[in-house]
Design a protein around this motif. Structure first.
Motif, PDB file in Angstrom:
ATOM      1  N   ARG A   2      -0.946  75.086  43.683  1.00  0.00           N
ATOM      2  CA  ARG A   2      -2.201  74.353  43.591  1.00  0.00           C
ATOM      3  C   ARG A   2      -2.856  74.669  42.249  1.00  0.00           C
ATOM      4  O   ARG A   2      -2.982  75.839  41.876  1.00  0.00           O
ATOM      5  CB  ARG A   2      -3.137  74.747  44.734  1.00  0.00           C
ATOM      6  CG  ARG A   2      -4.457  73.982  44.781  1.00  0.00           C
ATOM      7  CD  ARG A   2      -5.299  74.463  45.950  1.00  0.00           C
ATOM      8  NE  ARG A   2      -6.605  73.814  46.002  1.00  0.00           N
ATOM      9  CZ  ARG A   2      -6.856  72.667  46.639  1.00  0.00           C
ATOM     10  NH1 ARG A   2      -5.877  72.060  47.290  1.00  0.00           N
ATOM     11  NH2 ARG A   2      -8.072  72.144  46.649  1.00  0.00           N
ATOM     12  N   ALA A   4      -6.142  73.510  39.366  1.00  0.00           N
ATOM     13  CA  ALA A   4      -7.404  72.813  39.113  1.00  0.00           C
ATOM     14  C   ALA A   4      -7.407  72.351  37.667  1.00  0.00           C
ATOM     15  O   ALA A   4      -7.027  73.116  36.764  1.00  0.00           O
ATOM     16  CB  ALA A   4      -8.585  73.736  39.385  1.00  0.00           C
ATOM     17  N   GLU A  25      -0.004  70.297  43.868  1.00  0.00           N
ATOM     18  CA  GLU A  25      -1.292  69.857  44.412  1.00  0.00           C
ATOM     19  C   GLU A  25      -2.353  70.056  43.333  1.00  0.00           C
ATOM     20  O   GLU A  25      -2.568  71.173  42.861  1.00  0.00           O
ATOM     21  CB  GLU A  25      -1.639  70.661  45.667  1.00  0.00           C
ATOM     22  CG  GLU A  25      -2.869  70.132  46.390  1.00  0.00           C
ATOM     23  CD  GLU A  25      -3.127  70.862  47.695  1.00  0.00           C
ATOM     24  OE1 GLU A  25      -4.259  70.753  48.212  1.00  0.00           O
ATOM     25  OE2 GLU A  25      -2.205  71.540  48.195  1.00  0.00           O
ATOM     26  N   THR A  67     -13.167  65.967  42.373  1.00  0.00           N
ATOM     27  CA  THR A  67     -14.362  66.604  42.894  1.00  0.00           C
ATOM     28  C   THR A  67     -15.309  66.996  41.768  1.00  0.00           C
ATOM     29  O   THR A  67     -14.895  67.125  40.603  1.00  0.00           O
ATOM     30  CB  THR A  67     -13.997  67.862  43.714  1.00  0.00           C
ATOM     31  OG1 THR A  67     -15.175  68.388  44.315  1.00  0.00           O
ATOM     32  CG2 THR A  67     -13.374  68.938  42.818  1.00  0.00           C
ATOM     33  N   LYS A  72     -15.179  75.796  44.366  1.00  0.00           N
ATOM     34  CA  LYS A  72     -14.210  75.745  45.455  1.00  0.00           C
ATOM     35  C   LYS A  72     -12.806  75.452  44.926  1.00  0.00           C
ATOM     36  O   LYS A  72     -11.828  76.108  45.311  1.00  0.00           O
ATOM     37  CB  LYS A  72     -14.612  74.670  46.463  1.00  0.00           C
ATOM     38  CG  LYS A  72     -13.695  74.560  47.684  1.00  0.00           C
ATOM     39  CD  LYS A  72     -14.237  73.552  48.675  1.00  0.00           C
ATOM     40  CE  LYS A  72     -13.425  73.548  49.969  1.00  0.00           C
ATOM     41  NZ  LYS A  72     -12.012  73.137  49.748  1.00  0.00           N
ATOM     42  N   ALA A  73     -12.693  74.477  44.009  1.00  0.00           N
ATOM     43  CA  ALA A  73     -11.385  74.099  43.479  1.00  0.00           C
ATOM     44  C   ALA A  73     -10.752  75.231  42.692  1.00  0.00           C
ATOM     45  O   ALA A  73      -9.553  75.529  42.831  1.00  0.00           O
ATOM     46  CB  ALA A  73     -11.520  72.848  42.606  1.00  0.00           C
ATOM     47  N   GLY A  75     -11.468  78.478  42.934  1.00  0.00           N
ATOM     48  CA  GLY A  75     -11.201  79.622  43.811  1.00  0.00           C
ATOM     49  C   GLY A  75      -9.910  79.497  44.576  1.00  0.00           C
ATOM     50  O   GLY A  75      -9.300  80.518  44.946  1.00  0.00           O
ATOM     51  N   GLU A  76      -9.445  78.273  44.820  1.00  0.00           N
ATOM     52  CA  GLU A  76      -8.218  78.048  45.578  1.00  0.00           C
ATOM     53  C   GLU A  76      -6.994  77.812  44.689  1.00  0.00           C
ATOM     54  O   GLU A  76      -5.890  77.619  45.200  1.00  0.00           O
ATOM     55  CB  GLU A  76      -8.403  76.839  46.497  1.00  0.00           C
ATOM     56  CG  GLU A  76      -9.477  77.053  47.564  1.00  0.00           C
ATOM     57  CD  GLU A  76      -9.737  75.808  48.385  1.00  0.00           C
ATOM     58  OE1 GLU A  76      -9.224  74.724  48.000  1.00  0.00           O
ATOM     59  OE2 GLU A  76     -10.461  75.902  49.398  1.00  0.00           O
ATOM     60  N   ALA A  77      -7.184  77.832  43.365  1.00  0.00           N
ATOM     61  CA  ALA A  77      -6.101  77.472  42.442  1.00  0.00           C
ATOM     62  C   ALA A  77      -5.332  78.685  41.943  1.00  0.00           C
ATOM     63  O   ALA A  77      -5.893  79.767  41.752  1.00  0.00           O
ATOM     64  CB  ALA A  77      -6.668  76.696  41.256  1.00  0.00           C
ATOM     65  N   GLU A  78      -4.041  78.470  41.718  1.00  0.00           N
ATOM     66  CA  GLU A  78      -3.204  79.498  41.081  1.00  0.00           C
ATOM     67  C   GLU A  78      -3.251  79.396  39.565  1.00  0.00           C
ATOM     68  O   GLU A  78      -2.999  80.370  38.858  1.00  0.00           O
ATOM     69  CB  GLU A  78      -1.762  79.362  41.576  1.00  0.00           C
ATOM     70  CG  GLU A  78      -1.587  79.654  43.050  1.00  0.00           C
ATOM     71  CD  GLU A  78      -0.197  79.297  43.527  1.00  0.00           C
ATOM     72  OE1 GLU A  78       0.762  79.973  43.098  1.00  0.00           O
ATOM     73  OE2 GLU A  78      -0.068  78.343  44.323  1.00  0.00           O
ATOM     74  N   LYS A 112     -10.804  83.779  42.024  1.00  0.00           N
ATOM     75  CA  LYS A 112     -10.483  84.605  43.185  1.00  0.00           C
ATOM     76  C   LYS A 112      -8.986  84.883  43.190  1.00  0.00           C
ATOM     77  O   LYS A 112      -8.181  83.964  43.248  1.00  0.00           O
ATOM     78  CB  LYS A 112     -10.887  83.900  44.487  1.00  0.00           C
ATOM     79  CG  LYS A 112     -12.384  83.702  44.656  1.00  0.00           C
ATOM     80  CD  LYS A 112     -12.706  83.006  45.964  1.00  0.00           C
ATOM     81  CE  LYS A 112     -14.202  82.809  46.132  1.00  0.00           C
ATOM     82  NZ  LYS A 112     -14.514  82.100  47.399  1.00  0.00           N
ATOM     83  N   THR A 115      -5.144  84.496  38.704  1.00  0.00           N
ATOM     84  CA  THR A 115      -5.200  83.107  38.253  1.00  0.00           C
ATOM     85  C   THR A 115      -4.814  83.025  36.786  1.00  0.00           C
ATOM     86  O   THR A 115      -5.227  83.869  35.979  1.00  0.00           O
ATOM     87  CB  THR A 115      -6.619  82.525  38.430  1.00  0.00           C
ATOM     88  OG1 THR A 115      -7.099  82.796  39.744  1.00  0.00           O
ATOM     89  CG2 THR A 115      -6.617  81.025  38.171  1.00  0.00           C
TER      90      THR A 115
END
Length: 440
Positions: A2, A4, A25, A67, A72-73, A75-78, A112, A115
Motif C-alpha cells: 500500500r 500514498a 494499492e 482522499t 490516515k493514508a 499512516g497505513e502506507a509502506e 506509523k 515507511t
C-alpha cells in the motif's frame, strides 16, 4: 503493498494510476477538495491519452482511491511518495521547494511504523538530505528512509513511459529501502528494465542532467536550422545525417520555435542555479536557456515577415497553442510569446487548439477562439502552425485556400513539404529548409 501519493498533479496522478495498474494499492492525496471530488466522479483534471481509462479501471478494481485525509493514508502506507509542484522561484531561477517541505512536515507527523518517504517531485541536489532532517526534527521517533525516485514522463506519452521506461533511477542508501522499491517496481524487473540504485544526490542530479541534455539537443538543432536557412541546407537532412550516428541518436533533433512545457524551462534554470551555488557553473546550460528564451520571443517576426513586414490590421490564424501535441499543458509554450507579440503589432488573432483552449484563454487575452482549424483560417491573411497536432498534418489545402484571404503559411513545426506547398500555390515558410531540394 500500500502506498500514498501526495499530490494529484501530472506526476502524482499518472504515477499513482500506473502503480495501481501494477497491482499496488494506491491512495492519492490532495488538499484541493474539489479536485478530489472530481476524481472520485471519474473526471480527470488533465489531458493525457489513456489516463481516464486507467483511472476508471483501477478505481473499479479497488486498487486506486482519492482522499483529502493525509494522516490516515500515510499512516497505513509502506511507502509515501511526494509528488507536489516545484515551480521556478521568484528570483534566480531556483526551484521553489515550499510545497515539498510543507508536505514533508505533514507526512512526518502521520508516519506509523517503518515507511519509505520517496521524493517523486523534481528537486535540486541536497533536497533529500533536507527532507530527512525535517522528518527527524518533526518526529524524532519516526522509523523511515528517504529515497529519491525522479520521474521521466513525457506529456502525451506518460503512461507508456511509466509502464515501459528506458530506466528507473532510485536513490536509496539502505538495503531496507531498496527492498521496498524493488517490490514496487517488480513488474519492470520481469521485462528487464534497467533499474539503477544510487545515492540520493546522484539520483537528484541525474534528473536535471537528463533534461538539460535534451534541452541542449533541441537548442543545438534550432541553431543549426538558422544556419541552414542562411546557406541553403536542409536541417532535416542534417538532423538525419548526424542522428544516424549512434553516439548522437535521432531523438530531440526536431527544429521548431523552442522548447516549453513543465520540465525543460524550469529544470534548466534550476540546474544553472544549483551549479552556480555550488561554484561549478554549467555555462552550456546557461547559454541554452538564454537562447531558447530569445528564440520564442523572435518567432513572431517570422509571421510578420510573411505578411510583407506588417500584421497591422491583418488576421493571423494560429493552429495549436499548447507547448506540444497530446497535452493541454500551456506552461512556457511558445504561443505565450508569439501571440501577444502579434496582437501588440496590430494583428487580429484567430486560434484553435484541440485540447488547450480552456487552459490558454486566461493566458492569452484578445484572441478569438475558434471551433476548428478551418474556422480559425477563415478570412486570415496568414496561418501559422505552432503545435504539430495530428489533425493539422493533413489539412485540405484547397479548402484552406478558399477560407483564407491569401494562401500564406508559416509552419514553425515543419509539418509540410516546402515543395508540395509551393506546388499547391502557397507562399510557404518553415524552419531550416530550402523551398526546393537540389535538382528539383
Amino acid at each position: 503493498m500500500r502506498i500514498a501519493m501526495v499530490g494529484t498533479g501530472y506526476v502524482g496522478l499518472v504515477s499513482g494510476a500506473c502503480f495501481s495498474e501494477f497491482g499496488t494499492e494506491v491512495v492519492c492525496i490532495d488538499k484541493d477538495a474539489d479536485k478530489i471530488a472530481r476524481l472520485e466522479k471519474g473526471e480527470i483534471p488533465i489531458f493525457e491519452p489513456g489516463l481516464d481509462v486507467l483511472v476508471a479501471n483501477n478505481r473499479k478494481a479497488g486498487r486506486l482511491s482519492f482522499t483529502t485525509e493525509l494522516a490516515k493514508a500515510v499512516g497505513e502506507a509502506e511507502a509515501v511518495f511526494i509528488a507536489v509542484g516545484t515551480p521556478t522561484g521568484r528570483t534566480g531561477g531556483e526551484a521553489d521547494l515550499s510545497y515539498v517541505y510543507d508536505a514533508v512536515r505533514e507526512v512526518a507527523a502521520a508516519l506509523k511504523g517503518y515507511t519509505v518517504v520517496v521524493n517523486k517531485s523534481t528537486v535540486p541536489v541536497g533536497t533529500g538530505r533536507e527532507v530527512e532532517r525535517i522528518i527527524r526534527e518533526s518526529n524524532p521517533q519516526a522509523d523511515f528512509d528517504v529515497v529519491s525516485n525522479p520521474e521521466f514522463l513525457r506529456e502525451g506519452a506518460a503512461i507508456n513511459d511509466f509502464m515501459r521506461p528506458d530506466r528507473v533511477i532510485i536513490g536509496a542508501e539502505t538495503e531496507r529501502a531498496q527492498e521496498v522499491m524493488r517490490e514496487l517496481y517488480r513488474v519492470l524487473y520481469l521485462i528487464e528494465t534497467p533499474i539503477l540504485f544510487t545515492t540520493l544526490e546522484t539520483a537528484e542530479l541525474t534528473k536535471y542532467a537528463g533534461n538539460a541534455f535534451l534541452a541542449t539537443k533541441i537548442t543545438f538543432i534550432n541553431e543549426i536550422a538558422d544556419l541552414c536557412e542562411k546557406v541553403g541546407a536542409d536541417v532535416h537532412d542534417v538532423a538525419r545525417g548526424i542522428g544516424l550516428d549512434g553516439r548522437i541518436g535521432r531523438k530531440f533533433l526536431h527544429p521548431g520555435p523552442g522548447y516549453g512545457g513543465s520540465c525543460f524551462p524550469k529544470d534548466t534554470l534550476a540546474l544553472v542555479h544549483t551549479a552556480q551555488k555550488a561554484g561549478a557553473p554549467v555555462r552550456i546550460v546557461e547559454t541554452v536557456a538564454d537562447i531558447n528564451d530569445k528564440r520564442k520571443k523572435a518567432m513572431a517576426s517570422r509571421i510578420v515577415e510573411a505578411c510583407d513586414g506588417s500584421v497591422a490590421g491583418k488576421t493571423v490564424a494560429i493552429l495549436g497553442v499548447t507547448f506540444k501535441p497530446n497535452t493541454d499543458d500551456m506552461r512556457d509554450a511558445p504561443s505565450l510569446e508569439i501571440v501577444p507579440a502579434l496582437i501588440a503589432a496590430g494583428a487580429k488573432v484567430q486560434a484553435f487548439d484541440p485540447e488547450g483552449m480552456e487552459q490558454a484563454k486566461p493566458m492569452l487575452a484578445g484572441v478569438q477562439w475558434c471551433g476548428s482549424a478551418y474556422e480559425a483560417m477563415t478570412g486570415a491573411d496568414v496561418v501559422a502552425i505552432l503545435t504539430e497536432w495530428n489533425e493539422f498534418r493533413a489539412l485540405d489545402m484547397e479548402r484552406v485556400k478558399e477560407a483564407m484571404k491569401a494562401p500564406v503559411m508559416v509552419d514553425l513545426r515543419n509539418v509540410y513539404s516546402p515543395a508540395d506547398m509551393t506546388a499547391a500555390g502557397f507562399r510557404y515558410s518553415s524552419v531550416g529548409r530550402p523551398l526546393k531540394r537540389p535538382g528539383a
